[in-house]
Scaffold this active site. Structure first.
Site, mmCIF file in Angstrom:
data_model
loop_
_atom_site.group_PDB
_atom_site.id
_atom_site.type_symbol
_atom_site.label_atom_id
_atom_site.label_comp_id
_atom_site.label_asym_id
_atom_site.label_seq_id
_atom_site.Cartn_x
_atom_site.Cartn_y
_atom_site.Cartn_z
ATOM 1 N N LEU A 72 37.234 -20.374 5.309
ATOM 2 C CA LEU A 72 36.713 -19.356 6.216
ATOM 3 C C LEU A 72 35.696 -20.035 7.123
ATOM 4 O O LEU A 72 34.976 -20.940 6.696
ATOM 5 C CB LEU A 72 36.021 -18.226 5.449
ATOM 6 C CG LEU A 72 36.883 -17.279 4.603
ATOM 7 C CD1 LEU A 72 35.992 -16.275 3.882
ATOM 8 C CD2 LEU A 72 37.914 -16.553 5.454
ATOM 9 N N ASP A 73 35.608 -19.588 8.361
ATOM 10 C CA ASP A 73 34.590 -20.108 9.261
ATOM 11 C C ASP A 73 33.204 -19.870 8.674
ATOM 12 O O ASP A 73 32.985 -18.920 7.916
ATOM 13 C CB ASP A 73 34.659 -19.407 10.624
ATOM 14 C CG ASP A 73 35.974 -19.637 11.339
ATOM 15 O OD1 ASP A 73 36.678 -20.596 10.982
ATOM 16 O OD2 ASP A 73 36.274 -18.847 12.247
ATOM 17 N N LYS A 74 32.261 -20.696 9.079
ATOM 18 C CA LYS A 74 30.870 -20.541 8.638
ATOM 19 C C LYS A 74 30.370 -19.128 8.907
ATOM 20 O O LYS A 74 29.698 -18.521 8.052
ATOM 21 C CB LYS A 74 29.989 -21.556 9.364
ATOM 22 C CG LYS A 74 28.499 -21.374 9.129
ATOM 23 C CD LYS A 74 27.680 -22.332 9.987
ATOM 24 C CE LYS A 74 26.188 -22.071 9.850
ATOM 25 N NZ LYS A 74 25.380 -22.958 10.720
ATOM 26 N N ARG A 76 39.903 -14.900 16.207
ATOM 27 C CA ARG A 76 38.979 -14.988 17.338
ATOM 28 C C ARG A 76 39.718 -15.380 18.622
ATOM 29 O O ARG A 76 39.483 -14.813 19.697
ATOM 30 C CB ARG A 76 37.883 -15.996 17.007
ATOM 31 C CG ARG A 76 37.101 -15.616 15.775
ATOM 32 C CD ARG A 76 36.325 -16.755 15.158
ATOM 33 N NE ARG A 76 35.102 -17.051 15.901
ATOM 34 C CZ ARG A 76 34.177 -17.898 15.470
ATOM 35 N NH1 ARG A 76 34.339 -18.537 14.324
ATOM 36 N NH2 ARG A 76 33.094 -18.110 16.186
#
Length: 300
Positions: free
Chosen positions: A135-137, A235
């Site tokens: 997962l992205d930060k 995104r």
């Protein structure tokens, strides 16, 4: 000699491109490959060679005598489920998943090493033990970790076969004219800004389903179902149809909103998969974080 481990999550990517989005500059990646300092299964590679899912590359960077490895750190974990084969963690926003340039420690992997000791899959290498997906930060929510190699291989195969289901909650800018839709647009490295992804003609096939949960004032609350698993997929896809996510400092840093957005409005809400040992179908849900819920309420 310092050895950094980089694992390919997908097939068909050039090795220099893989290194480029793993923290190296494109020129540094090319230099290391040309010098024979990047190996796969003990053999040097060429930058134009393509990755296979699960490939592990060793990058020899300097004269440090021992391989790079992550250290155990006592960092709190919100464990949703755990057994002998796997762990499901509710990752908070701001926590990096694994050590990388710029984030040498303080990551989820460091926390897992403290919690599990040696009971993590080694497939991901010394810097990514047990990590099945990422997962992205700035994205919160559910992430799956394997505690042994057999579980890791079985769970990775479910990702490959798209039998693992991931649903996200997101808040996107603007109003949608339809109640649901499918974005089918290839994603690859941004042609100018190599730290970003973009919809590009020669990108990898990428498919995202979305469903409107609630129309808000100037925004829309969505359920988003990933049919593929590309970097920054939600995104990038939402941006491509003119509805960037609120709080996205990478893809929509100048987006004007009537209220302050304290975080990226993206949360990995549900995760469903088949247990690698029991064969039982498991489904988990992570409630919306308080900052997400509060922001959502302000748009109602």
């Amino acid at each position: 000699m310092k050895i950094t481990t980089v694992q390919a999550q997908e097939s068909g990517e050039r090795i220099d491109a893989l290194l480029a989005h793993s923290g190296y500059t494109r020129s540094a990646a090319a230099r290391l490959i040309a010098a024979g300092q990047v190996t796969r299964e003990g053999k040097s590679v060429k930058k134009s060679e393509l990755t296979r899912a699960g490939d592990v590359f060793l990058v020899a960077e300097d004269d440090t005598p021992a391989p790079a490895s992550a250290a155990a750190q006592d960092i709190p974990l919100d464990i949703v489920y755990e057994d002998a084969d796997l762990i499901v963690v509710n990752k908070p926003r701001g926590l990096v998943v694994h050590p990388a340039p710029g984030h040498p420690d303080g990551t989820l992997v460091n926390a897992l090493l403290h919690h599990c000791g040696d009971s993590l899959s080694g497939i991901g290498g010394e810097m990514r033990p047990g990590i099945v997906h990422r997962l992205d930060k700035d994205t919160s929510g559910l992430i799956l970790i394997a505690k042994n190699d057999a579980a890791h291989a079985a769970l990775s195969e479910q990702f490959k076969q798209r039998t693992m289901e991931k649903h996200y909650r997101a808040v996107a800018h603007g109003s949608f004219s339809k109640g649901e839709g499918l974005i089918d647009a290839p994603i690859g490295r941004h042609p100018i800004d190599r730290k970003k992804m973009a919809v590009v003609p020669n990108g990898k096939p990428s498919r995202t389903e979305w469903h409107v949960l609630e129309h808000l004032h100037g925004a829309t609350y969505l359920d988003v179902h990933l049919l593929t698993g590309r970097t920054h997929q939600i995104r990038v896809h939402m941006l491509s149809i003119g509805h960037p996510l609120l709080g996205d400092k990478i893809y929509a840093p100048n987006l004007k909103t009537p209220v302050r957005i304290p975080r990226l409005m993206l949360h990995a809400y549900t995760l469903a998969f088949t247990h690698p040992t029991t064969g039982k179908r498991l489904t988990f849900c992570a409630p919306l974080p308080a900052a997400f819920e509060d922001t959502l309420q302000k748009f109602r």
